[in-house]
Design a protein around this motif. Structure first.
Motif, PDB file in Angstrom:
ATOM      1  N   TYR A 134      -5.804   6.290   7.512  1.00 40.71           N
ATOM      2  CA  TYR A 134      -4.986   5.645   6.483  1.00 40.71           C
ATOM      3  C   TYR A 134      -5.294   4.152   6.396  1.00 40.71           C
ATOM      4  O   TYR A 134      -5.315   3.570   5.311  1.00 40.71           O
ATOM      5  CB  TYR A 134      -3.501   5.867   6.769  1.00 40.71           C
ATOM      6  N   LYS A 135      -5.512   3.512   7.532  1.00 45.79           N
ATOM      7  CA  LYS A 135      -5.864   2.090   7.505  1.00 45.79           C
ATOM      8  C   LYS A 135      -7.194   1.892   6.784  1.00 45.79           C
ATOM      9  O   LYS A 135      -7.370   0.916   6.049  1.00 45.79           O
ATOM     10  CB  LYS A 135      -5.944   1.524   8.931  1.00 45.79           C
ATOM     11  N   ILE A 183       3.409   4.041   9.465  1.00 44.32           N
ATOM     12  CA  ILE A 183       3.240   3.159   8.304  1.00 44.32           C
ATOM     13  C   ILE A 183       3.241   1.693   8.736  1.00 44.32           C
ATOM     14  O   ILE A 183       2.460   0.877   8.228  1.00 44.32           O
ATOM     15  CB  ILE A 183       4.341   3.419   7.260  1.00 44.32           C
ATOM     16  N   ALA A 184       4.081   1.360   9.715  1.00 39.76           N
ATOM     17  CA  ALA A 184       4.121  -0.016  10.215  1.00 39.76           C
ATOM     18  C   ALA A 184       2.777  -0.424  10.792  1.00 39.76           C
ATOM     19  O   ALA A 184       2.330  -1.566  10.615  1.00 39.76           O
ATOM     20  CB  ALA A 184       5.210  -0.155  11.268  1.00 39.76           C
ATOM     21  N   VAL A 185       2.114   0.491  11.470  1.00 38.81           N
ATOM     22  CA  VAL A 185       0.790   0.208  12.034  1.00 38.81           C
ATOM     23  C   VAL A 185      -0.239   0.063  10.912  1.00 38.81           C
ATOM     24  O   VAL A 185      -1.085  -0.832  10.937  1.00 38.81           O
ATOM     25  CB  VAL A 185       0.362   1.318  13.020  1.00 38.81           C
ATOM     26  N   VAL A 186      -0.175   0.937   9.922  1.00 30.70           N
ATOM     27  CA  VAL A 186      -1.104   0.869   8.791  1.00 30.70           C
ATOM     28  C   VAL A 186      -0.965  -0.469   8.065  1.00 30.70           C
ATOM     29  O   VAL A 186      -1.958  -1.098   7.681  1.00 30.70           O
ATOM     30  CB  VAL A 186      -0.856   2.033   7.809  1.00 30.70           C
ATOM     31  N   MET A 187       0.253  -0.942   7.910  1.00 28.10           N
ATOM     32  CA  MET A 187       0.493  -2.154   7.134  1.00 28.10           C
ATOM     33  C   MET A 187       0.189  -3.435   7.902  1.00 28.10           C
ATOM     34  O   MET A 187      -0.025  -4.482   7.315  1.00 28.10           O
ATOM     35  CB  MET A 187       1.949  -2.182   6.668  1.00 28.10           C
ATOM     36  N   GLN A 188       0.154  -3.364   9.231  1.00 27.46           N
ATOM     37  CA  GLN A 188      -0.066  -4.576  10.028  1.00 27.46           C
ATOM     38  C   GLN A 188      -1.489  -5.071   9.867  1.00 27.46           C
ATOM     39  O   GLN A 188      -2.452  -4.338  10.079  1.00 27.46           O
ATOM     40  CB  GLN A 188       0.232  -4.290  11.504  1.00 27.46           C
ATOM     41  N   GLU A 189      -1.635  -6.342   9.520  1.00 26.58           N
ATOM     42  CA  GLU A 189      -2.943  -6.952   9.301  1.00 26.58           C
ATOM     43  C   GLU A 189      -3.391  -7.669  10.572  1.00 26.58           C
ATOM     44  O   GLU A 189      -2.736  -8.592  11.040  1.00 26.58           O
ATOM     45  CB  GLU A 189      -2.872  -7.948   8.147  1.00 26.58           C
ATOM     46  N   GLU A 190      -4.491  -7.231  11.146  1.00 24.79           N
ATOM     47  CA  GLU A 190      -5.062  -7.874  12.327  1.00 24.79           C
ATOM     48  C   GLU A 190      -6.578  -7.839  12.227  1.00 24.79           C
ATOM     49  O   GLU A 190      -7.158  -6.916  11.651  1.00 24.79           O
ATOM     50  CB  GLU A 190      -4.628  -7.159  13.614  1.00 24.79           C
ATOM     51  N   ASP A 191      -7.226  -8.847  12.815  1.00 22.50           N
ATOM     52  CA  ASP A 191      -8.685  -8.811  12.851  1.00 22.50           C
ATOM     53  C   ASP A 191      -9.179  -7.840  13.914  1.00 22.50           C
ATOM     54  O   ASP A 191     -10.268  -7.267  13.785  1.00 22.50           O
ATOM     55  CB  ASP A 191      -9.256 -10.208  13.091  1.00 22.50           C
ATOM     56  N   GLN A 192      -8.363  -7.652  14.955  1.00 18.05           N
ATOM     57  CA  GLN A 192      -8.657  -6.662  15.984  1.00 18.05           C
ATOM     58  C   GLN A 192      -7.352  -5.976  16.381  1.00 18.05           C
ATOM     59  O   GLN A 192      -6.308  -6.618  16.460  1.00 18.05           O
ATOM     60  CB  GLN A 192      -9.285  -7.309  17.227  1.00 18.05           C
ATOM     61  N   MET A 193      -7.429  -4.651  16.623  1.00 17.50           N
ATOM     62  CA  MET A 193      -6.215  -3.908  16.960  1.00 17.50           C
ATOM     63  C   MET A 193      -6.567  -2.649  17.728  1.00 17.50           C
ATOM     64  O   MET A 193      -7.625  -2.033  17.486  1.00 17.50           O
ATOM     65  CB  MET A 193      -5.426  -3.533  15.694  1.00 17.50           C
ATOM     66  N   LEU A 194      -5.692  -2.273  18.658  1.00 21.59           N
ATOM     67  CA  LEU A 194      -5.793  -0.993  19.354  1.00 21.59           C
ATOM     68  C   LEU A 194      -4.588  -0.146  18.978  1.00 21.59           C
ATOM     69  O   LEU A 194      -3.442  -0.580  19.136  1.00 21.59           O
ATOM     70  CB  LEU A 194      -5.820  -1.198  20.871  1.00 21.59           C
ATOM     71  N   ILE A 195      -4.853   1.061  18.472  1.00 26.88           N
ATOM     72  CA  ILE A 195      -3.799   2.039  18.213  1.00 26.88           C
ATOM     73  C   ILE A 195      -3.807   3.003  19.391  1.00 26.88           C
ATOM     74  O   ILE A 195      -4.739   3.780  19.556  1.00 26.88           O
ATOM     75  CB  ILE A 195      -4.026   2.790  16.891  1.00 26.88           C
ATOM     76  N   PHE A 201       0.861  -1.178   0.000  1.00 33.50           N
ATOM     77  CA  PHE A 201       0.000   0.000   0.000  1.00 33.50           C
ATOM     78  C   PHE A 201       0.897   1.226   0.000  1.00 33.50           C
ATOM     79  O   PHE A 201       1.735   1.396   0.892  1.00 33.50           O
ATOM     80  CB  PHE A 201      -0.885  -0.021   1.246  1.00 33.50           C
ATOM     81  N   ASP A 202       0.723   2.054  -1.006  1.00 34.99           N
ATOM     82  CA  ASP A 202       1.525   3.274  -1.110  1.00 34.99           C
ATOM     83  C   ASP A 202       0.865   4.357  -0.248  1.00 34.99           C
ATOM     84  O   ASP A 202      -0.160   4.917  -0.618  1.00 34.99           O
ATOM     85  CB  ASP A 202       1.602   3.724  -2.569  1.00 34.99           C
ATOM     86  N   ALA A 203       1.462   4.639   0.913  1.00 32.82           N
ATOM     87  CA  ALA A 203       0.883   5.583   1.875  1.00 32.82           C
ATOM     88  C   ALA A 203       1.356   7.010   1.651  1.00 32.82           C
ATOM     89  O   ALA A 203       1.055   7.891   2.453  1.00 32.82           O
ATOM     90  CB  ALA A 203       1.215   5.141   3.300  1.00 32.82           C
ATOM     91  N   ARG A 204       2.075   7.247   0.558  1.00 30.62           N
ATOM     92  CA  ARG A 204       2.594   8.594   0.316  1.00 30.62           C
ATOM     93  C   ARG A 204       1.519   9.504  -0.278  1.00 30.62           C
ATOM     94  O   ARG A 204       0.739   9.088  -1.126  1.00 30.62           O
ATOM     95  CB  ARG A 204       3.791   8.536  -0.634  1.00 30.62           C
ATOM     96  N   ASN A 244       2.672  13.251   5.419  1.00 29.80           N
ATOM     97  CA  ASN A 244       3.323  11.974   5.146  1.00 29.80           C
ATOM     98  C   ASN A 244       3.504  11.228   6.460  1.00 29.80           C
ATOM     99  O   ASN A 244       3.970  11.797   7.453  1.00 29.80           O
ATOM    100  CB  ASN A 244       4.684  12.185   4.477  1.00 29.80           C
ATOM    101  N   LEU A 245       3.112   9.959   6.462  1.00 31.97           N
ATOM    102  CA  LEU A 245       3.228   9.174   7.678  1.00 31.97           C
ATOM    103  C   LEU A 245       4.687   8.854   7.989  1.00 31.97           C
ATOM    104  O   LEU A 245       5.525   8.737   7.096  1.00 31.97           O
ATOM    105  CB  LEU A 245       2.441   7.876   7.544  1.00 31.97           C
ATOM    106  N   SER A 246       4.963   8.681   9.268  1.00 31.49           N
ATOM    107  CA  SER A 246       6.293   8.261   9.726  1.00 31.49           C
ATOM    108  C   SER A 246       6.422   6.751   9.533  1.00 31.49           C
ATOM    109  O   SER A 246       5.423   6.034   9.358  1.00 31.49           O
ATOM    110  CB  SER A 246       6.450   8.593  11.208  1.00 31.49           C
ATOM    111  N   PRO A 247       7.651   6.230   9.562  1.00 35.30           N
ATOM    112  CA  PRO A 247       7.820   4.769   9.496  1.00 35.30           C
ATOM    113  C   PRO A 247       7.036   4.052  10.592  1.00 35.30           C
ATOM    114  O   PRO A 247       6.486   2.966  10.363  1.00 35.30           O
ATOM    115  CB  PRO A 247       9.330   4.595   9.679  1.00 35.30           C
ATOM    116  N   GLU A 248       6.975   4.636  11.791  1.00 35.98           N
ATOM    117  CA  GLU A 248       6.225   4.054  12.898  1.00 35.98           C
ATOM    118  C   GLU A 248       4.745   3.937  12.555  1.00 35.98           C
ATOM    119  O   GLU A 248       4.111   2.899  12.778  1.00 35.98           O
ATOM    120  CB  GLU A 248       6.418   4.931  14.141  1.00 35.98           C
TER     121      GLU A 248
END
Length: 556
Positions: free
Chosen positions: A67-68, A41-53, A25-28, A35-39
């Motif tokens: 972004y997610k 982007i890592a959260v955006v890219m992580q695939e989970e059925d349930q997640m807390l940010i 996924f191009d997050a730019r 522009n998202l930080s690497p931190e």
């Protein structure tokens, strides 16, 4: 054997590569100038059925959540039902403004069904579809919530007072009779707390801990039997005399009670929840049941300002232990100086302990705490500061945060509001969706209460009413003293501490709305009228105008 192993390794690598490419996924440049930080982007890219940010104010939780959402819209080939929800309407309006700035969203919006709304209005939609025509839509704002609660207060006060003067109350065993302190707003608060937490059977009510309800007025387990009987009478009263009227807390309960009647077509493949800490327990439980594929939530316990009681995520069906909880540790909104002042506020909750691992990307000027003496002088001070800002930064966004809260008459009568209107274009929370343009050069001044500004951000913020009458709110403390029958006893002290803790969260939210600088101003016959919360703050973290800060602030 080695040939087979090599083939298996290549096959495994190919499968991983395919999954990685499918998840690409191009997050730019999704949103202008962001522009998202690497931190992040890592959260955006992580695939989970349930997640807390999770993260403190300004760490980009809401942006990462948005972004997610866009990532799902791009990567899902089949049409999906997607929900983005939060507690108050102003926050939803702000999320829509940001969403609409994205060219990628404009390309994708016809591909899926996306609903962005408050929990209440989403619940009303579903309930109407399954036959509850008494479900109503509303703008979820502090003023409207207060109006609804005032209606309930009038109904419950009439109910409990009538009961306490009746032969039925006289006939009760002594230990089940109610006190005079139960005759005012207590029953309203108790009933809404019961509904918010799903404690609506007699057995559950008699055995529960009543977490979050405080100790005043006192309520024994025997008296709970009487309260539950009044709860049942109240429900019958709504059905009989008010055409099956629903309290706001009833919407989540009805969804849960009729979850089997809700067709799959009305549920959501993906649900995204912003400011999850402000949802009630049953509201979050209902969302868990409505999510078919994934539920992602974001929040910050330090900003929990709409609260019926604490809750356990696991008990509600949200399993977010381990890597499913992602913490954002870099603050992108506020300067280091603003966050140092906000972070010095001491909360009593363990979950709100000061985090020392937060990083800041921008430096700025120190916040200012200003004693202005009279309201006239305060008006002149604030208007002068805003005029200077308008000269140097004509496109800056500016908010003025008051503590009239939901009292709209007090807002209109407020000399600060009137004087601001004479000099500038001023809007309130009800106008935010229609009249606040993120891209306009000359934005209106946003005049709002500390609740309605939740989740928003502004370049410059003025927090007025930084005095002992408003931080903490004097009316709340007076009500507690009345219910407790005085200030003596450990029960009073515990409840007072909880009120002060809640009020500190409001102050924290207000301060952390500022990106570049914040002013805290107050008036009074002398500078000693300053909020006692100043005693949490370090002298090195703010500039003091008009008073001797050494009397109050802490040294490092």
């Amino acid at each position: 054997m080695s040939v087979i192993n090599t083939h298996e390794k290549r096959l495994s690598f190919a499968k991983k590569s395919a999954r990685a490419w499918q998840n690409y996924f191009d997050a730019r440049n999704l949103l202008p100038g962001i522009n998202l930080s690497p931190e992040q982007i890592a959260v955006v890219m992580q695939e989970e059925d349930q997640m807390l940010i999770n993260g403190s104010a300004g760490s980009g939780k809401s942006l990462t959540l948005l972004y997610k959402l866009l990532k799902v819209m791009e990567q899902e080939n089949e049409p999906r039902r997607i929900l983005y929800c939060s507690f108050n309407t102003t926050l939803i309006e702000d999320a829509k403004k940001r969403r609409d700035q994205s060219e990628r969203y404009q390309e994708l919006k016809g591909k899926h069904t996306l609903h962005m709304n408050t929990f209440h209005n989403i619940a009303a939609d579903i309930l109407k579809e399954i036959g509850f025509q008494n479900a109503e839509y509303m703008r979820v704002s502090l003023a409207n919530l207060k109006s609804k609660e005032e209606q309930i207060t009038r109904r419950t006060m009439a109910l409990v007072r009538s009961f306490m003067s009746s032969p039925a109350h006289e006939a009760l065993p002594t230990e089940q009779k109610l006190y005079k302190t139960h005759a005012d707003s207590f029953l309203k608060d108790e009933i809404l707390w019961m509904k918010a937490n799903g404690i609506i059977t007699e057995e559950a009510y008699l055995e529960c801990e009543r977490s979050g309800r405080g100790s005043n007025p006192r309520l024994t387990k025997e008296q709970r039997k009487t309260i539950f009987a009044l709860y049942q009478e109240y429900q019958a009263f709504l059905k009989r005399d008010f055409h099956n009227h629903l309290d706001l807390e009833d919407y989540a309960l009805l969804l849960l009670a009729h979850i089997e009647d809700i067709p799959e077509s009305l549920k959501y493949d993906y649900i995204f929840v912003d400011e999850v800490q402000d949802l009630q327990a049953m509201q979050l439980k209902a969302l868990v049941k409505l999510a078919k594929k994934s539920l992602i939530v974001s929040g910050d316990p330090k900003q929990r300002i709409y609260k019926r009681s604490p809750f356990s995520y696991r008990a509600l069906g949200l399993f977010i232990e381990g890597r499913k909880t992602r913490n954002l540790n870099v603050n992108y909104r506020s300067t280091k100086q603003i966050m140092k002042l906000a972070s010095s506020i001491q909360f009593m909750d363990e979950e709100n302990d000061r985090r020392d691992d937060v990083q800041y990307v921008r430096e700025g000027e120190k916040p200012i705490i200003a004693y202005c003496g009279t309201t006239v002088k305060q008006n002149k001070y604030i208007i002068g500061q805003i005029e200077l800002l308008r000269k140097t930064e004509p496109n800056a966004s500016i908010a003025v945060i008051h503590r009239h809260d939901s009292d709209s008459d007090a807002v209109r009568r407020c000399p600060v509001y009137s004087e601001l209107q004479r000099h500038f274009h001023v809007i309130t929370a009800n106008d935010y969706g229609r009249h606040f343009d993120l891209n306009s050069v000359r934005k209106p001044i946003f005049y709002t209460d500390a609740y309605s500004i939740k989740g928003l951000e502004f370049d410059y913020v003025f927090v007025i009413h930084f005095d002992r009458q408003h931080y903490p709110n004097e009316k709340r403390l007076q009500e507690l003293e009345r219910l407790a029958g005085g200030r003596t006893g450990s029960n009073y002290e515990a409840d007072e501490e909880q009120i002060r803790n809640d009020e500190k969260k409001l102050l924290y939210v207000s301060i952390t709305r500022a990106k570049k600088r914040v002013w805290l101003t107050y008036t009074g016959e002398d500078f000693k009228k300053i909020s006692p919360f100043v005693r949490d703050m370090y002298l090195s973290d703010f500039e003091a105008h008009g008073f001797n800060a050494k009397i109050y602030g802490k040294k490092e």
